[in-house]
Scaffold this active site. Structure first.
Site, PDB file in Angstrom:
ATOM      1  N   LEU A  94     -12.095   6.072 -14.245  1.00 34.63           N
ATOM      2  CA  LEU A  94     -12.992   5.273 -15.100  1.00 34.63           C
ATOM      3  C   LEU A  94     -12.254   5.055 -16.410  1.00 34.63           C
ATOM      4  CD1 LEU A  94     -15.803   4.173 -16.197  1.00 34.63           C
ATOM      5  CD2 LEU A  94     -16.251   6.522 -16.885  1.00 34.63           C
ATOM      6  N   GLY A 102     -16.719   2.455 -27.295  1.00 35.70           N
ATOM      7  CA  GLY A 102     -17.756   2.774 -28.287  1.00 35.70           C
ATOM      8  C   GLY A 102     -18.883   1.755 -28.366  1.00 35.70           C
ATOM      9  N   GLY A 104     -20.915   1.218 -25.534  1.00 36.03           N
ATOM     10  CA  GLY A 104     -21.815   1.487 -24.414  1.00 36.03           C
ATOM     11  C   GLY A 104     -21.277   1.056 -23.062  1.00 36.03           C
ATOM     12  N   TYR A 140     -18.924  13.078 -19.419  1.00 39.19           N
ATOM     13  CA  TYR A 140     -19.762  13.170 -18.210  1.00 39.19           C
ATOM     14  C   TYR A 140     -20.933  14.135 -18.419  1.00 39.19           C
ATOM     15  CZ  TYR A 140     -16.128  10.532 -15.828  1.00 39.19           C
ATOM     16  OH  TYR A 140     -15.260   9.546 -15.455  1.00 39.19           O
TER      17      TYR A 140
END
Ligand SMILES: CC(C)(COP(=O)(O)OP(=O)(O)OC[C@H]1O[C@@H](n2cnc3c(N)ncnc32)[C@H](O)[C@@H]1OP(=O)(O)O)[C@@H](O)C(=O)NCCC(=O)NCCS
Length: 176
Positions: A94, A102, A104, A140
């Site tokens: 990812l 930053g 979203g 995470y």
């Protein structure tokens, strides 16, 4: 998220992989040099967030995987059948381009991966992620993932909760 919304789609040949630039050289290189081979060999699927027709703002990969029951925390293991392994979907990579961090987008890519894994007709118990370092693991955990007790850079999130949220959302949609 500010500005135009991103489009989340499977990677295809029209997308510009060469200019993608996250903080992680291995993750950039993977997108530039390796991912198309992995897709062709069916060892990974890749989804991208597009900012414009071909500009890749972020990407992630998914593949099937399995989790050893013995590796799970006791509290999780107790709720599962006593098979040696449970099926999972692995988000192997990812990354968000530095220009789009930053805002979203990392969270949106994660939500998209969870949704795809929860919608799949082939069952998987959890989405599994391999964090590349402690900061990634913190990202995470911030999103509710649970670390494996003996391997804190491997984290999982059970998909049943995601599915229940979707069922609730669909049935409330049908009511109105
Ligand atoms: C990790 C990464 C994907 C985050 O993407 P991003 O678009 O910058 O993150 P977002 O803006 O979507 O952040 C979403 C939320 O996670 C939080 N967050 C971001 N990075 C975090 C971190 N390292 N630790 C804890 N929380 C973090 C944000 O504060 C935000 O919280 P909020 O929703 O409560 O406001 C991005 O920084 C990146 O590509 N890093 C390099 C590659 C990498 O580390 N990949 C991780 C997998 S190995």
């Amino acid at each position: 998220m500010s500005g135009e919304p991103f489009k989340l789609v499977p990677l295809d040949a029209r997308h510009d992989r060469a200019t993608f630039n996250s903080d992680s050289e291995p993750l950039n290189r993977y997108l530039q040099q390796q991912v198309t081979q992995d897709i062709r060999r069916r060892v990974a699927a890749c989804f991208v967030a597009l900012a414009g027709p071909s500009r890749i703002a972020g990407y992630y990969t998914l593949a099937s995987a399995s989790l050893l029951l013995a590796d799970l925390p006791d509290s999780t293991r107790k709720k599962l059948p006593r098979y040696p392994t449970v099926p999972a979907v692995r988000m192997g990579r990812l990354a968000v381009d530095q220009a789009y961090q930053g805002q979203g987008l990392g969270g949106a890519l994660l939500a998209d991966a969870l949704d795809r894994a929860a919608r799949a007709e082939i069952a998987a118990y959890a989405l599994l992620v391999d964090a590349k370092d402690d900061a990634a693991a913190a990202f995470y955990r911030h999103h509710g993932f649970i670390a494996l007790p003996d391997s804190p850079l491997t984290l999982f999130l059970p998909l049943a909760t995601i599915q229940l949220t979707r069922i609730a959302a669909n049935s409330s949609g049908a009511d109105h």
